[in-house]
Enzyme design. Structure first.
Site, mmCIF file in Angstrom:
data_model
loop_
_atom_site.group_PDB
_atom_site.id
_atom_site.type_symbol
_atom_site.label_atom_id
_atom_site.label_comp_id
_atom_site.label_asym_id
_atom_site.label_seq_id
_atom_site.Cartn_x
_atom_site.Cartn_y
_atom_site.Cartn_z
ATOM 1 N N ALA A 185 0.861 -1.176 0.000
ATOM 2 C CA ALA A 185 0.000 0.000 0.000
ATOM 3 C C ALA A 185 0.899 1.228 0.000
ATOM 4 C CB ALA A 185 -0.875 -0.013 1.244
ATOM 5 N N GLY A 222 1.047 -5.065 0.648
ATOM 6 C CA GLY A 222 -0.147 -5.154 -0.209
ATOM 7 C C GLY A 222 0.137 -5.815 -1.545
ATOM 8 N N GLU A 253 -0.108 -9.307 -0.833
ATOM 9 C CA GLU A 253 -1.519 -9.637 -0.557
ATOM 10 C C GLU A 253 -2.324 -9.741 -1.859
ATOM 11 O OE1 GLU A 253 -1.668 -6.416 2.327
ATOM 12 O OE2 GLU A 253 -2.289 -7.831 3.868
ATOM 13 N N GLU A 269 4.883 -4.728 7.126
ATOM 14 C CA GLU A 269 4.039 -3.787 7.879
ATOM 15 C C GLU A 269 4.490 -3.612 9.333
ATOM 16 O OE1 GLU A 269 2.954 -6.140 5.816
ATOM 17 O OE2 GLU A 269 1.267 -5.399 4.629
HETATM 18 N N1 COA Z 1 4.590 3.406 -0.375
HETATM 19 C C1 COA Z 1 5.013 4.571 -0.901
HETATM 20 N N2 COA Z 1 6.210 4.723 -1.500
HETATM 21 C C2 COA Z 1 6.995 3.638 -1.580
HETATM 22 C C3 COA Z 1 6.628 2.391 -1.063
HETATM 23 C C4 COA Z 1 5.357 2.298 -0.425
HETATM 24 N N3 COA Z 1 4.898 1.142 0.067
HETATM 25 N N4 COA Z 1 7.612 1.508 -1.272
HETATM 26 C C5 COA Z 1 8.578 2.186 -1.924
HETATM 27 N N5 COA Z 1 8.214 3.473 -2.107
HETATM 28 C C6 COA Z 1 8.971 4.524 -2.775
HETATM 29 C C7 COA Z 1 10.143 5.027 -1.927
HETATM 30 O O1 COA Z 1 9.694 5.998 -1.002
HETATM 31 C C8 COA Z 1 11.045 5.611 -2.991
HETATM 32 O O2 COA Z 1 10.538 6.876 -3.391
HETATM 33 P P1 COA Z 1 11.553 8.133 -3.602
HETATM 34 O O3 COA Z 1 12.406 7.695 -4.761
HETATM 35 O O4 COA Z 1 10.648 9.267 -3.894
HETATM 36 O O5 COA Z 1 12.333 8.245 -2.342
HETATM 37 C C9 COA Z 1 10.840 4.663 -4.170
HETATM 38 O O6 COA Z 1 9.614 3.995 -3.923
HETATM 39 C C10 COA Z 1 11.933 3.629 -4.306
HETATM 40 O O7 COA Z 1 12.074 2.984 -3.058
HETATM 41 P P2 COA Z 1 13.453 2.909 -2.245
HETATM 42 O O8 COA Z 1 13.116 2.772 -0.806
HETATM 43 O O9 COA Z 1 14.351 4.020 -2.631
HETATM 44 O O10 COA Z 1 14.033 1.546 -2.827
HETATM 45 P P3 COA Z 1 14.968 0.484 -2.074
HETATM 46 O O11 COA Z 1 15.372 -0.512 -3.099
HETATM 47 O O12 COA Z 1 16.032 1.193 -1.321
HETATM 48 O O13 COA Z 1 14.031 -0.217 -0.982
HETATM 49 C C11 COA Z 1 12.018 -1.300 -0.236
HETATM 50 C C12 COA Z 1 12.930 -0.996 -1.415
HETATM 51 C C13 COA Z 1 10.800 -2.022 -0.789
HETATM 52 C C14 COA Z 1 12.758 -2.179 0.782
HETATM 53 C C15 COA Z 1 11.603 0.014 0.479
HETATM 54 O O14 COA Z 1 11.120 0.931 -0.524
HETATM 55 C C16 COA Z 1 10.484 -0.170 1.472
HETATM 56 O O15 COA Z 1 10.733 -0.596 2.595
HETATM 57 N N6 COA Z 1 9.238 0.173 1.088
HETATM 58 C C17 COA Z 1 8.099 0.089 1.963
HETATM 59 C C18 COA Z 1 7.514 -1.325 1.928
HETATM 60 C C19 COA Z 1 6.371 -1.435 2.928
HETATM 61 O O16 COA Z 1 6.502 -1.139 4.080
HETATM 62 N N7 COA Z 1 5.221 -1.898 2.440
HETATM 63 C C20 COA Z 1 4.039 -2.064 3.226
HETATM 64 C C21 COA Z 1 3.217 -0.849 3.209
HETATM 65 S S1 COA Z 1 1.778 -0.973 4.255
#
Ligand code: COA
Length: 262
Positions: free
Chosen positions: A67, A113, A116, A136
């Site tokens: 999400a 998500g 999911e 999460e």
């Molecule tokens: N919601 C909103 N934005 C997200 C996102 C999410 N779930 N997951 C990734 N992004 C965005 C990041 O903020 C980043 O944006 P930016 O370039 O403007 O900073 C972009 O996507 C790329 O992600 P980044 O974190 O730079 O890549 P990474 O390879 O270093 O890390 C993840 C990848 C997936 C480990 C990391 O993005 C992450 O932890 N995301 C959240 C996952 C999460 O918690 N999901 C459950 C949500 S309820």
């Protein structure tokens, strides 16, 4: 005809529809617009009798990173419940209950998500580069679109707890070993593998396909005796179809069956 959307790409090549989650800058995070667009596309797939199978995949290095965390900012408890949780749950339930097979072609990061959505699909094929998890917990949240329920039913209680409580990612081979995905293929073969499977499923008699999906999905929620009785009902519905008469006759006459979806 392909239709323009902001957050997804929707392509129809009957009998197959393909949905591509398409917000690569944010790793295909699911925002409210994507939920609306997915809802719209699912309506179309349900209505279109020429579409027998759907594939869902993602653009870039992610299938979906969950999400969109921005959705949570500034929203009230009631707004999150209505606009994020309930709407998302309805979208996933629609995929699961439509009676047409959904194949998840998991091209990369499949988290929160994203995972999911994948779990609401009927069959999951993963690229060897895909990674899976329910992160999460690291946001102080529990999963809200099935990450504690569909996950538990797929991989069992202990493994679901390990994945949910640690928030750690697992790779595609481990996901296959625990039953979270059904097949792992080299990245360059993912699209082809999903399409070949979709073509195969689209060639099967649709009434039997629908009965089978219903029997498995709904039966799993029932006690065994009740589920077996439900299976009998589904068997008899398929038995009453013209396609069953054709399938049985074709076998006896040693010819290829032609199914009409009736
Ligand atoms: N919601 C909103 N934005 C997200 C996102 C999410 N779930 N997951 C990734 N992004 C965005 C990041 O903020 C980043 O944006 P930016 O370039 O403007 O900073 C972009 O996507 C790329 O992600 P980044 O974190 O730079 O890549 P990474 O390879 O270093 O890390 C993840 C990848 C997936 C480990 C990391 O993005 C992450 O932890 N995301 C959240 C996952 C999460 O918690 N999901 C459950 C949500 S309820």
């Amino acid at each position: 005809m392909d239709m323009p959307y902001e957050t997804i790409v929707y392509e129809k090549k009957p009998p197959i529809a393909k949905i591509t989650l398409n917000r690569p800058d944010v790793l295909n995070a699911v925002n409210e617009q994507m939920l609306f667009e997915l809802g719209d596309v699912l309506e179309d797939i349900e209505k279109d009798d020429d579409i027998k199978v759907a594939i869902i995949t993602g653009t870039g290095r992610a299938f979906g990173a969950g999400a969109d965390i921005m959705m949570f900012k500034g929203k009230s408890y009631l707004d999150v419940r209505k606009k994020v949780i309930e709407r998302g749950k309805r979208t996933l339930a629609k995929m699961e209950e439509m009676g047409k097979p959904f194949i998840a072609a998991l091209n990369g990061l499949t988290l929160g998500g994203g995972c999911e959505i994948a779990m609401a699909c009927d069959i999951r094929i993963a690229s060897e580069k895909a990674k899976f998890g329910q992160p999460e917990i690291n946001l102080g949240l529990t999963p809200g679109w099935g990450g504690t329920q569909r996950l538990t039913r797929l991989v069992g209680k202990g493994m679901a707890k390990k994945i949910d409580l640690t928030g750690d990612m697992i790779d595609a081979d481990e996901a296959k070993a625990i039953g979270l995905v059904d097949e792992v293929v080299p990245a360059e073969k993912l699209e082809d593998s999903a399409e070949k499977l979709a073509e195969k499923l689209a060639s099967k008699p649709p009434i039997a396909v629908r009965c089978m999906l219903d029997a498995i999905n709904k039966g799993l929620e029932m006690p065994l005796r009740e589920a077996l009785s439900f299976e009998t009902d589904e068997f008899l519905i398929s038995f009453a179809s013209e396609d069953a008469k054709e399938g049985i006759s074709a076998f006896i006459e040693k010819r290829k069956a032609t199914f009409k979806g009736k």
